[in-house]
Design a protein around this motif. Structure first.
Motif, PDB file in Angstrom:
ATOM      1  N   TYR A 141       4.301  -4.173   3.654  1.00  0.00           N
ATOM      2  CA  TYR A 141       5.362  -5.019   3.100  1.00  0.00           C
ATOM      3  C   TYR A 141       6.324  -4.245   2.200  1.00  0.00           C
ATOM      4  O   TYR A 141       7.474  -4.662   2.021  1.00  0.00           O
ATOM      5  CB  TYR A 141       4.752  -6.180   2.317  1.00  0.00           C
ATOM      6  CG  TYR A 141       4.177  -7.285   3.185  1.00  0.00           C
ATOM      7  CD1 TYR A 141       4.955  -7.918   4.147  1.00  0.00           C
ATOM      8  CD2 TYR A 141       2.848  -7.702   3.026  1.00  0.00           C
ATOM      9  CE1 TYR A 141       4.429  -8.940   4.946  1.00  0.00           C
ATOM     10  CE2 TYR A 141       2.315  -8.717   3.808  1.00  0.00           C
ATOM     11  CZ  TYR A 141       3.111  -9.330   4.765  1.00  0.00           C
ATOM     12  OH  TYR A 141       2.594 -10.330   5.551  1.00  0.00           O
ATOM     13  N   SER A 142       5.869  -3.129   1.637  1.00  0.00           N
ATOM     14  CA  SER A 142       6.739  -2.360   0.737  1.00  0.00           C
ATOM     15  C   SER A 142       7.465  -1.215   1.441  1.00  0.00           C
ATOM     16  O   SER A 142       8.257  -0.500   0.820  1.00  0.00           O
ATOM     17  CB  SER A 142       5.927  -1.796  -0.435  1.00  0.00           C
ATOM     18  OG  SER A 142       4.929  -0.908   0.027  1.00  0.00           O
ATOM     19  N   PRO A 151       8.979  -6.767  -0.102  1.00  0.00           N
ATOM     20  CA  PRO A 151       8.320  -6.194  -1.284  1.00  0.00           C
ATOM     21  C   PRO A 151       7.673  -7.234  -2.202  1.00  0.00           C
ATOM     22  O   PRO A 151       6.688  -6.936  -2.879  1.00  0.00           O
ATOM     23  CB  PRO A 151       9.439  -5.431  -1.977  1.00  0.00           C
ATOM     24  CG  PRO A 151      10.707  -5.965  -1.430  1.00  0.00           C
ATOM     25  CD  PRO A 151      10.393  -6.384  -0.027  1.00  0.00           C
ATOM     26  N   GLN A 152       8.215  -8.451  -2.217  1.00  0.00           N
ATOM     27  CA  GLN A 152       7.593  -9.483  -3.063  1.00  0.00           C
ATOM     28  C   GLN A 152       6.166  -9.775  -2.596  1.00  0.00           C
ATOM     29  O   GLN A 152       5.268 -10.004  -3.408  1.00  0.00           O
ATOM     30  CB  GLN A 152       8.423 -10.776  -3.032  1.00  0.00           C
ATOM     31  CG  GLN A 152       9.797 -10.647  -3.653  1.00  0.00           C
ATOM     32  CD  GLN A 152      10.842 -10.161  -2.664  1.00  0.00           C
ATOM     33  OE1 GLN A 152      10.514  -9.758  -1.543  1.00  0.00           O
ATOM     34  NE2 GLN A 152      12.097 -10.213  -3.075  1.00  0.00           N
ATOM     35  N   LYS A 153       5.964  -9.765  -1.260  1.00  0.00           N
ATOM     36  CA  LYS A 153       4.614  -9.988  -0.731  1.00  0.00           C
ATOM     37  C   LYS A 153       3.704  -8.805  -1.061  1.00  0.00           C
ATOM     38  O   LYS A 153       2.500  -8.978  -1.281  1.00  0.00           O
ATOM     39  CB  LYS A 153       4.665 -10.219   0.780  1.00  0.00           C
ATOM     40  CG  LYS A 153       5.186 -11.588   1.169  1.00  0.00           C
ATOM     41  CD  LYS A 153       4.992 -11.851   2.654  1.00  0.00           C
ATOM     42  CE  LYS A 153       5.432 -13.261   3.021  1.00  0.00           C
ATOM     43  NZ  LYS A 153       5.229 -13.549   4.464  1.00  0.00           N
ATOM     44  N   ALA A 154       4.286  -7.613  -1.089  1.00  0.00           N
ATOM     45  CA  ALA A 154       3.499  -6.443  -1.467  1.00  0.00           C
ATOM     46  C   ALA A 154       2.975  -6.603  -2.887  1.00  0.00           C
ATOM     47  O   ALA A 154       1.795  -6.322  -3.173  1.00  0.00           O
ATOM     48  CB  ALA A 154       4.350  -5.180  -1.357  1.00  0.00           C
ATOM     49  N   GLU A 181      10.967  -2.620  -6.988  1.00  0.00           N
ATOM     50  CA  GLU A 181      10.886  -3.240  -5.665  1.00  0.00           C
ATOM     51  C   GLU A 181       9.944  -4.438  -5.717  1.00  0.00           C
ATOM     52  O   GLU A 181       8.763  -4.302  -6.009  1.00  0.00           O
ATOM     53  CB  GLU A 181      10.374  -2.237  -4.627  1.00  0.00           C
ATOM     54  CG  GLU A 181      11.365  -1.139  -4.305  1.00  0.00           C
ATOM     55  CD  GLU A 181      10.905  -0.280  -3.141  1.00  0.00           C
ATOM     56  OE1 GLU A 181       9.966  -0.679  -2.439  1.00  0.00           O
ATOM     57  OE2 GLU A 181      11.491   0.795  -2.945  1.00  0.00           O
ATOM     58  N   GLY A 182      10.504  -5.618  -5.464  1.00  0.00           N
ATOM     59  CA  GLY A 182       9.702  -6.839  -5.490  1.00  0.00           C
ATOM     60  C   GLY A 182       9.455  -7.373  -6.883  1.00  0.00           C
ATOM     61  O   GLY A 182       8.892  -8.456  -7.050  1.00  0.00           O
ATOM     62  N   VAL A 183       9.842  -6.592  -7.899  1.00  0.00           N
ATOM     63  CA  VAL A 183       9.672  -6.979  -9.302  1.00  0.00           C
ATOM     64  C   VAL A 183      10.868  -6.439 -10.082  1.00  0.00           C
ATOM     65  O   VAL A 183      11.609  -5.588  -9.596  1.00  0.00           O
ATOM     66  CB  VAL A 183       8.381  -6.394  -9.919  1.00  0.00           C
ATOM     67  CG1 VAL A 183       7.141  -7.061  -9.368  1.00  0.00           C
ATOM     68  CG2 VAL A 183       8.324  -4.888  -9.700  1.00  0.00           C
ATOM     69  N   VAL A 184      11.050  -6.961 -11.293  1.00  0.00           N
ATOM     70  CA  VAL A 184      12.079  -6.402 -12.170  1.00  0.00           C
ATOM     71  C   VAL A 184      11.620  -5.010 -12.593  1.00  0.00           C
ATOM     72  O   VAL A 184      10.473  -4.814 -12.996  1.00  0.00           O
ATOM     73  CB  VAL A 184      12.288  -7.295 -13.411  1.00  0.00           C
ATOM     74  CG1 VAL A 184      13.286  -6.648 -14.362  1.00  0.00           C
ATOM     75  CG2 VAL A 184      12.761  -8.681 -12.986  1.00  0.00           C
TER      76      VAL A 184
END
Length: 296
Positions: A141-142, A151-154, A181-184
């Protein structure tokens, strides 16, 4: 037992030994015998539980047959029990089956179908608690080149793995925080997670953490490189060979440079051959500075 028309090109043993030794989940006669290396009794005790729909017992039987422990090595039976463990909802059984698909250990399945089956089994394994599978899914996912890039799922799967006690996942989640990636993006939290993973003894995290802090804290970085090298991390050993050869942040020591270069070479870092070659040469004699001659 249901037999499938799948054939493995190689034994399952290399797959099952690719990760840390399996830690049993339940406490019963099957797992007690297995953990005590009483593999003959484990085979009989686990066979009974396997017939009672116990996925862990089936997975242990797959391991025994794959490695020839307490039984004659039999890759067909190993595969049958691995498939059964997967069907019975055992996370590590599903993970190993997914890994077999991904690595092309199954014949008679085209590449695209193999990829799909691998992903489906990784997902099943992750949902059934396999932290190996949870990290594997997070990697998919990333990966921005992946068709399932999310990336959020990662982040979600890595967080789940950490909650399940997986310290390796802290390294990967830390990397996502460093990149945002996927986070702040949060450099401090990302570095903290990687440090936690390193302190748990994970050599890859030790190497990466050392590299990240080297510029500002070379002494501490060298300590982490040494910890990683002791575990056979070739990249850490290569960096130590370079430092000791050049005498950067450490006292120059050709013997240590040679030893670390050997570790690096033995663990898949061919670039270390340069240091092996150079440290095998006799040290050049030091140039003596001529004393000034006093005039009469």
């Amino acid at each position: 037992m249901k037999i499938r028309s799948l054939l493995f090109l190689t034994l399952l043993a290399p797959l099952m030994s690719a990760h840390a030794q399996y830690v049993t989940e339940l406490d019963n006669d099957c797992t007690t015998a297995f953990n005590s290396a009483d593999f003959v009794n484990a085979r009989y005790e686990c066979a009974e539980l396997s017939e009672e729909n116990n996925g862990e017992a089936s997975f242990i039987l797959a391991t025994l047959y794959a490695k020839g422990q307490g039984v004659v090595k039999n890759k067909r039976k190993a595969l049958e029990y691995l498939i059964l463990a997967d069907e019975q909802g055992h996370g590590e059984g599903s993970f190993n089956l997914a890994l077999a698909y991904e690595l092309g250990k199954v014949v008679g399945v085209d590449v695209e179908k193999r990829k799909r089956l691998a992903f489906e089994h990784y997902l099943k394994a992750a949902r059934n608690g396999s932290t190996n599978a949870q990290r594997k899914l997070a990697n998919r996912y990333s990966d921005d080149a992946s068709l399932v890039y999310e990336p959020q799922k990662a982040v979600e799967w890595l967080t789940t793995a950490i909650e399940n006690g997986d310290d390796k996942a802290k390294l990967e989640l830390g990397a996502l925080y460093l990149k945002g990636e996927g986070v702040v993006r949060d450099q401090r939290h990302g570095l903290s997670l990687i440090k936690q993973s390193a302190e748990s003894g994970y050599d890859k995290a030790q190497f990466i953490y050392a590299t990240l802090i080297f510029k500002n804290n070379p002494e501490q970085a060298i300590n982490y490189y040494e910890l990683a090298a002791e575990k056979g991390n070739g990249f850490a050993a290569h960096n130590l060979a370079s430092l000791y050869f050049k005498g950067e942040h450490v006292t120059q020591n050709r013997n240590k440079a040679h030893s670390y270069a050997q570790i690096a070479m033995a663990n898949g870092v061919p670039q270390a051959e340069l240091f092996l070659h150079e440290t095998a040469k006799p040290s050049a004699p030091k140039q003596r500075t001529a004393k000034p001659v006093a005039l009469a």
